[in-house]
Design a protein around this motif. Sequence first.
Motif, PDB file in Angstrom:
ATOM      1  N   ILE A 273       0.871  -1.179   0.000  1.00 15.17           N
ATOM      2  CA  ILE A 273       0.000   0.000   0.000  1.00 15.17           C
ATOM      3  C   ILE A 273       0.900   1.219   0.000  1.00 15.17           C
ATOM      4  O   ILE A 273       1.723   1.387   0.906  1.00 15.17           O
ATOM      5  CB  ILE A 273      -0.910  -0.004   1.238  1.00 15.17           C
ATOM      6  CG1 ILE A 273      -1.739  -1.283   1.275  1.00 15.17           C
ATOM      7  CG2 ILE A 273      -1.817   1.218   1.239  1.00 15.17           C
ATOM      8  CD1 ILE A 273      -2.250  -1.644   2.648  1.00 15.17           C
TER       9      ILE A 273
ATOM     10  N   GLY B 269      -7.319   4.721   2.286  1.00 15.41           N
ATOM     11  CA  GLY B 269      -6.847   4.505   3.646  1.00 15.41           C
ATOM     12  C   GLY B 269      -7.976   4.654   4.648  1.00 15.41           C
ATOM     13  O   GLY B 269      -8.809   5.556   4.520  1.00 15.41           O
ATOM     14  N   GLY B 270      -8.005   3.773   5.615  1.00 14.39           N
ATOM     15  CA  GLY B 270      -9.087   3.792   6.602  1.00 14.39           C
ATOM     16  C   GLY B 270      -9.014   4.970   7.543  1.00 14.39           C
ATOM     17  O   GLY B 270     -10.045   5.415   8.077  1.00 14.39           O
TER      18      GLY B 270
ATOM     19  N   LEU C 256      -7.094   8.252   7.028  1.00 17.36           N
ATOM     20  CA  LEU C 256      -7.217   9.541   6.337  1.00 17.36           C
ATOM     21  C   LEU C 256      -8.414   9.563   5.403  1.00 17.36           C
ATOM     22  O   LEU C 256      -8.887  10.623   5.002  1.00 17.36           O
ATOM     23  CB  LEU C 256      -5.946   9.836   5.543  1.00 17.36           C
ATOM     24  CG  LEU C 256      -4.688  10.117   6.360  1.00 17.36           C
ATOM     25  CD1 LEU C 256      -3.496  10.352   5.440  1.00 17.36           C
ATOM     26  CD2 LEU C 256      -4.887  11.319   7.267  1.00 17.36           C
ATOM     27  N   ARG C 257      -8.857   8.390   4.993  1.00 25.28           N
ATOM     28  CA  ARG C 257      -9.956   8.259   4.033  1.00 25.28           C
ATOM     29  C   ARG C 257      -9.626   8.965   2.726  1.00 25.28           C
ATOM     30  O   ARG C 257     -10.493   9.561   2.074  1.00 25.28           O
ATOM     31  CB  ARG C 257     -11.274   8.761   4.620  1.00 25.28           C
ATOM     32  CG  ARG C 257     -11.658   7.969   5.868  1.00 25.28           C
ATOM     33  CD  ARG C 257     -12.940   8.413   6.487  1.00 25.28           C
ATOM     34  NE  ARG C 257     -13.022   7.943   7.860  1.00 25.28           N
ATOM     35  CZ  ARG C 257     -14.046   8.152   8.663  1.00 25.28           C
ATOM     36  NH1 ARG C 257     -15.101   8.822   8.229  1.00 25.28           N
ATOM     37  NH2 ARG C 257     -14.041   7.701   9.891  1.00 25.28           N
TER      38      ARG C 257
ATOM     39  N   ASN D  71      -5.228   5.925  -1.948  1.00 22.72           N
ATOM     40  CA  ASN D  71      -3.850   5.445  -2.060  1.00 22.72           C
ATOM     41  C   ASN D  71      -3.847   4.311  -3.088  1.00 22.72           C
ATOM     42  O   ASN D  71      -4.872   4.055  -3.728  1.00 22.72           O
ATOM     43  CB  ASN D  71      -3.236   5.065  -0.701  1.00 22.72           C
ATOM     44  CG  ASN D  71      -4.074   4.106   0.114  1.00 22.72           C
ATOM     45  OD1 ASN D  71      -4.846   3.331  -0.430  1.00 22.72           O
ATOM     46  ND2 ASN D  71      -3.921   4.151   1.437  1.00 22.72           N
TER      47      ASN D  71
ATOM     48  N   VAL E 144      -0.009  14.115  10.079  1.00 18.98           N
ATOM     49  CA  VAL E 144       0.173  12.661  10.097  1.00 18.98           C
ATOM     50  C   VAL E 144       1.327  12.301   9.163  1.00 18.98           C
ATOM     51  O   VAL E 144       1.391  12.771   8.031  1.00 18.98           O
ATOM     52  CB  VAL E 144      -1.120  11.955   9.604  1.00 18.98           C
ATOM     53  CG1 VAL E 144      -0.881  10.473   9.406  1.00 18.98           C
ATOM     54  CG2 VAL E 144      -2.257  12.178  10.584  1.00 18.98           C
TER      55      VAL E 144
ATOM     56  N   VAL F 134       2.729   9.813   6.811  1.00 22.55           N
ATOM     57  CA  VAL F 134       2.304   8.640   6.058  1.00 22.55           C
ATOM     58  C   VAL F 134       3.540   7.939   5.504  1.00 22.55           C
ATOM     59  O   VAL F 134       4.379   8.563   4.841  1.00 22.55           O
ATOM     60  CB  VAL F 134       1.359   9.022   4.904  1.00 22.55           C
ATOM     61  CG1 VAL F 134       0.859   7.770   4.193  1.00 22.55           C
ATOM     62  CG2 VAL F 134       0.181   9.839   5.427  1.00 22.55           C
TER      63      VAL F 134
HETATM   64  P1  2BA Z   1      -4.519   5.446   6.347  1.00 18.40           P
HETATM   65  O1  2BA Z   1      -5.299   4.446   7.095  1.00 18.40           O
HETATM   66  O2  2BA Z   1      -5.259   6.562   5.698  1.00 18.40           O
HETATM   67  O3  2BA Z   1      -3.424   6.019   7.369  1.00 18.40           O
HETATM   68  C1  2BA Z   1      -2.581   7.104   6.997  1.00 18.40           C
HETATM   69  C2  2BA Z   1      -1.600   7.413   8.099  1.00 18.40           C
HETATM   70  O4  2BA Z   1      -2.336   7.841   9.248  1.00 18.40           O
HETATM   71  C3  2BA Z   1      -0.788   6.199   8.578  1.00 18.40           C
HETATM   72  O5  2BA Z   1       0.350   6.021   7.775  1.00 18.40           O
HETATM   73  C4  2BA Z   1      -0.457   6.573   9.997  1.00 18.40           C
HETATM   74  O6  2BA Z   1       0.655   7.471  10.048  1.00 18.40           O
HETATM   75  C5  2BA Z   1      -1.692   7.352  10.427  1.00 18.40           C
HETATM   76  N1  2BA Z   1      -2.645   6.525  11.143  1.00 18.40           N
HETATM   77  C6  2BA Z   1      -3.334   5.468  10.678  1.00 18.40           C
HETATM   78  N2  2BA Z   1      -4.158   4.960  11.613  1.00 18.40           N
HETATM   79  C7  2BA Z   1      -3.972   5.712  12.695  1.00 18.40           C
HETATM   80  C8  2BA Z   1      -4.539   5.699  14.013  1.00 18.40           C
HETATM   81  N3  2BA Z   1      -5.478   4.794  14.372  1.00 18.40           N
HETATM   82  N4  2BA Z   1      -4.111   6.637  14.909  1.00 18.40           N
HETATM   83  C9  2BA Z   1      -3.182   7.553  14.547  1.00 18.40           C
HETATM   84  N5  2BA Z   1      -2.621   7.627  13.327  1.00 18.40           N
HETATM   85  C10 2BA Z   1      -3.001   6.712  12.418  1.00 18.40           C
HETATM   86  P2  2BA Z   1       0.850   4.541   7.482  1.00 18.40           P
HETATM   87  O7  2BA Z   1       0.921   3.759   8.761  1.00 18.40           O
HETATM   88  O8  2BA Z   1       2.110   4.682   6.699  1.00 18.40           O
HETATM   89  O9  2BA Z   1      -0.263   3.859   6.573  1.00 18.40           O
HETATM   90  C11 2BA Z   1      -0.496   4.263   5.228  1.00 18.40           C
HETATM   91  C12 2BA Z   1      -1.671   3.511   4.667  1.00 18.40           C
HETATM   92  O10 2BA Z   1      -1.333   2.114   4.638  1.00 18.40           O
HETATM   93  C13 2BA Z   1      -2.937   3.585   5.514  1.00 18.40           C
HETATM   94  O11 2BA Z   1      -3.667   4.743   5.191  1.00 18.40           O
HETATM   95  C14 2BA Z   1      -3.664   2.300   5.137  1.00 18.40           C
HETATM   96  O12 2BA Z   1      -4.309   2.452   3.876  1.00 18.40           O
HETATM   97  C15 2BA Z   1      -2.513   1.328   4.935  1.00 18.40           C
HETATM   98  N6  2BA Z   1      -2.232   0.543   6.147  1.00 18.40           N
HETATM   99  C16 2BA Z   1      -1.383   0.866   7.130  1.00 18.40           C
HETATM  100  N7  2BA Z   1      -1.324  -0.100   8.055  1.00 18.40           N
HETATM  101  C17 2BA Z   1      -2.157  -1.057   7.645  1.00 18.40           C
HETATM  102  C18 2BA Z   1      -2.535  -2.333   8.180  1.00 18.40           C
HETATM  103  N8  2BA Z   1      -2.040  -2.817   9.333  1.00 18.40           N
HETATM  104  N9  2BA Z   1      -3.438  -3.060   7.488  1.00 18.40           N
HETATM  105  C19 2BA Z   1      -3.955  -2.607   6.318  1.00 18.40           C
HETATM  106  N10 2BA Z   1      -3.626  -1.409   5.759  1.00 18.40           N
HETATM  107  C20 2BA Z   1      -2.747  -0.648   6.421  1.00 18.40           C
END
Ligand code: 2BA
Length: 111
Positions: free
Chosen positions: A7, A34-35, A37-38, A41, A93, A95
């Motif tokens: 991703i 992304g869950g 930021l919505r 990606n 945030v 990313v």
């Molecule tokens: P998003 O879910 O839109 O998350 C974007 C960024 O927001 C994340 O970057 C992280 O820095 C932050 N973030 C996410 N959830 C958070 C929370 N509950 N509290 C605080 N900050 C939070 P990344 O970790 O680099 O993740 C980038 C994208 O990769 C995510 O976009 C999601 O689409 C995917 N992703 C990340 N971890 C995942 C996982 N364990 N399983 C599935 N998809 C994942």
Amino acid sequence: MKLVLAIIQDQDAGRLSAAFVDENVRATKLSSTGGFLRAGNSTFIVGVEDDRVQKVLEIIKNNCQARDEYTTAPLISVDAVSTDATAGQPLEVRVGGATVFVLPVDAFHRF
Ligand code: 2BA
């Protein structure tokens, strides 16, 4: 054989696709959201022999970069009632360049 699920940010998708083609790596790109930021990606699906997994990871690492994004959303459930004083405030945030899963593949067919 392994399945690499990567991703990444949309901004890096074109460069990563080109790098895969250059290195003769077969990949499929899906538009994803992304869950947290919505925001949009990109998710790459790569089926690859075990001995090329490290190469694929290297290509991903070399073509995807971490960035700071901003959101104003408190990102609560639609059913939740927020009393958070920070609701609506800009939130920075970081990313990541890529979130990568490597899964075993039971079978692979091309018909
Ligand atoms: P998003 O879910 O839109 O998350 C974007 C960024 O927001 C994340 O970057 C992280 O820095 C932050 N973030 C996410 N959830 C958070 C929370 N509950 N509290 C605080 N900050 C939070 P990344 O970790 O680099 O993740 C980038 C994208 O990769 C995510 O976009 C999601 O689409 C995917 N992703 C990340 N971890 C995942 C996982 N364990 N399983 C599935 N998809 C994942």
